[in-house]
Scaffold this active site. Structure first.
Site, PDB file in Angstrom:
ATOM      1  N   CYS A  59      71.277 -28.714  28.467  1.00 15.73           N
ATOM      2  CA  CYS A  59      70.003 -29.357  28.158  1.00 15.73           C
ATOM      3  C   CYS A  59      69.479 -28.924  26.790  1.00 15.73           C
ATOM      4  O   CYS A  59      69.361 -27.726  26.525  1.00 15.73           O
ATOM      5  CB  CYS A  59      68.980 -28.995  29.242  1.00 15.73           C
ATOM      6  N   TYR A 190      66.387 -40.208  23.010  1.00 16.32           N
ATOM      7  CA  TYR A 190      66.162 -40.633  24.398  1.00 16.32           C
ATOM      8  C   TYR A 190      65.500 -42.011  24.453  1.00 16.32           C
ATOM      9  O   TYR A 190      65.801 -42.809  25.350  1.00 16.32           O
ATOM     10  CB  TYR A 190      65.294 -39.607  25.129  1.00 16.32           C
TER      11      TYR A 190
END
Length: 322
Positions: A59, A190
């Site tokens: 992440c 994103y």
């Protein structure tokens, strides 16, 4: 159609909107009011060996915390638990540990620490998270403040030669740079990848590459984002750049060009990668497994790409001249 344990991220016809509501507690020196920033939750005292940072290498937001912990020499003060790269809607899980259980917290699901503090915690189970080891309860998952407080509030536990990640004379400009990096680059990839329509995707794509062009120009005559030394701003940008060609270029359709085709950004990224605390926190196999396996609404087959060749990160960067 996803099953009940498969996360879904794309909403048809909509722009991606990141949920920025995190547990706002902070760990501060003496549990007193912090040097900077808001106090919207409880204050916990800095204590050596009391807290466990849970941060998956896969992440980018968690990767920040791992890097800052390394740079500041906090390994002896705050332990590190690392979940595996894949998860479902329930939680990140400690599949890299023996018996699939974190050896300090004694849990398989990170959700257990969240639920112990907030029964039936209603939001996403995110990393990085800091857990209070004696109680097994979540303290905070507010990722921007975790690294900020590692620098300002944990100073008594820094190594002697820890870098100054927040120079006072650069703070105002650095905040502006980091805000643009966050909205347009860290979160921008994103917005491209989870866009629910052609229009929202193309708008996100244009914003992302406008920002990358700005960074390419900014890094033409300075070694790091704020000048000759590494700051928090570099940590925040690096974790996105490290994932760009391996994931975002293809998986998130950020494909105007690769990072390797932007000379200044590519040299800068390799410069940081070769710096202790940066490249040694990157695991490309875990990164690719996370994105390509977890995001079944984007990659329903779960096939993970074989490339790109990670050896290119070890080539000379030539940034010393700056």
């Amino acid at each position: 159609m996803s099953d009940e344990h498969t996360p879904t991220y794309v909403e048809q016809g909509k722009e991606f909107d990141r949920d920025m509501n995190y547990v706002p507690d902070r760990i501060t020196r003496g549990g007193e009011r912090p040097e900077h920033g808001p106090v919207d939750g409880e204050l916990w005292p800095v204590e050596r060996d009391r807290y466990r940072l849970v941060a998956a290498k896969a992440c980018p937001w968690a990767n920040r915390a791992i890097i800052v912990r390394e740079l500041l020499g906090l390994q002896g003060a705050i332990s590190l638990g690392m979940p595996g790269p894949t998860h479902d809607q329930r939680s990140w899980t400690f599949t890299l540990d023996e018996g699939d259980v974190d050896p300090v917290l004694g849990i398989h699901f990170l959700r257990d620490a969240y639920d112990r503090r907030f029964p039936d915690y209603p939001r996403g189970i995110t990393v990085p998270a800091i857990v209070d080891v004696p109680t097994g309860e979540l303290v905070t998952n507010d990722f921007p403040w975790i690294t900020h407080d590692f620098f300002f509030e944990w100073r008594d536990h820094h190594k002697p030669d820890a870098p100054n990640l927040w120079p006072d004379d650069l703070r105002e400009e650095m905040e502006q740079v980091m805000q643009r990096v966050f909205t347009e680059v860290n979160n921008g990839v994103y917005r491209c990848g989870f866009a629910g329509s052609q229009d929202t995707y193309e708008a996100a794509y244009d914003r992302l590459f406008d920002a990358l062009d700005w960074l390419e120009e900014r890094l033409a005559d300075r070694r790091y984002l704020m000048g000759p030394t590494i700051t928090e701003a570099d940590v925040r940008l690096f974790t996105t750049l490290a994932r760009f060609d391996a994931v975002y270029h293809g998986h998130f359709k950020c494909n105007r060009n690769k990072l390797t085709e932007m000379p200044n950004l590519w040299g800068y990224a390799r410069d940081l990668f070769s710096t202790p605390g940066f490249g040694d926190t990157i695991d490309f196999d875990q990164i690719k497994a996370h994105y390509y396996v977890v995001h079944t609404d984007i990659n329903p087959t779960g096939v993970v790409p074989k490339g790109p060749d990670a050896e290119v990160w070890h080539t000379a960067h030539g940034r010393e001249r700056l």
